[in-house]
Design an enzyme around this catalytic site. Sequence first.
Site, PDB file in Angstrom:
ATOM      1  CG  ASP A   1      54.619  26.706  39.351  1.00 15.23           C
ATOM      2  OD1 ASP A   1      54.398  25.859  38.464  1.00 15.23           O
ATOM      3  OD2 ASP A   1      55.749  27.167  39.564  1.00 15.23           O
TER       4      ASP A   1
ATOM      5  CG  HIS B   1      60.852  27.098  37.196  1.00 10.43           C
ATOM      6  ND1 HIS B   1      61.063  27.452  38.518  1.00 10.43           N
ATOM      7  CD2 HIS B   1      61.997  27.414  36.535  1.00 10.43           C
ATOM      8  CE1 HIS B   1      62.284  27.964  38.627  1.00 10.43           C
ATOM      9  NE2 HIS B   1      62.867  27.945  37.450  1.00 10.43           N
TER      10      HIS B   1
ATOM     11  CG  ASN C   1      62.072  27.138  42.112  1.00 14.79           C
ATOM     12  OD1 ASN C   1      60.967  26.862  41.643  1.00 14.79           O
ATOM     13  ND2 ASN C   1      62.446  28.388  42.347  1.00 14.79           N
ATOM     14  CG  HIS C   2      59.222  28.547  45.590  1.00 17.75           C
ATOM     15  ND1 HIS C   2      59.223  29.714  46.323  1.00 17.75           N
ATOM     16  CD2 HIS C   2      59.384  28.920  44.292  1.00 17.75           C
ATOM     17  CE1 HIS C   2      59.380  30.756  45.507  1.00 17.75           C
ATOM     18  NE2 HIS C   2      59.464  30.284  44.269  1.00 17.75           N
TER      19      HIS C   2
ATOM     20  CG  ASP D   1      57.659  26.367  42.744  1.00 18.65           C
ATOM     21  OD1 ASP D   1      58.509  25.654  43.314  1.00 18.65           O
ATOM     22  OD2 ASP D   1      57.964  27.311  41.997  1.00 18.65           O
TER      23      ASP D   1
ATOM     24  CG  HIS E   1      53.842  29.923  43.985  1.00 18.86           C
ATOM     25  ND1 HIS E   1      55.028  29.664  44.651  1.00 18.86           N
ATOM     26  CD2 HIS E   1      54.160  29.945  42.664  1.00 18.86           C
ATOM     27  CE1 HIS E   1      56.010  29.528  43.782  1.00 18.86           C
ATOM     28  NE2 HIS E   1      55.512  29.682  42.562  1.00 18.86           N
TER      29      HIS E   1
END
Length: 215
Positions: free
Chosen positions: A19, A184, A74-75, A48, A21
């Site tokens: 991820d 995740h 999910n983001h 993500d 981010h």
Amino acid sequence: MLYQYLNGENWRHIYLVGDLHGCRTLLDEQLVALHFDTEKDLLISVGDLIDRGPDSPACLALLQQPWFRCVRGNHEEMALSALTSGLHKQWMFNGGDWFYKLKGVDMIAAKHAITHCRTLPLIMHVQLEQRIVVVAHADYPANHYAFGAEVDGNEVVWSRQRIEKLQKGKGQTITGADAFYFGHTPIQRQLDAFNQHYIDTGAVYGNRLTLVQIQ
């Protein structure tokens, strides 16, 4: 799109990344260190790309690169829900506040990139010479994998049931493919159990960004 098929023959090296981010600088540093060749190599993200970190727009820009592929996290789901269904609070609460600070062309570009995330697959099937590698954000919610099989997309993107079992020393092999890579759930170091690999090592929280070479 639920599944996407990739043939490893098309690239020299293939890497997976946990991820992001918004941690684009960390990624770029690692790619330089690996001598990543944008003409010959491929990078696949477990999703993500955005939220919480310093540069979500730069991570979204990766979607325009021919050497980059990504499954939906999910983001990305929360961002899409905010833009299409007005569910802004959930996204802002989970790190989406960066988007609401953008202005003008930057806001338009980010909206366009997030809308493009709707076309991202939930599951990536990577056919290598000797093995099949499956990439998804959170889980492959079945005991047997088959390309194109119906599975719960919500669980693919959100579920933590499997990793929670593995962390308690329980679990099982998922048949039908050789290896599964997920993100995740931020963990201190990569978790490998049975044929499952969890590679979100919490780069956005000051830990290292994990890249894994699968070819």
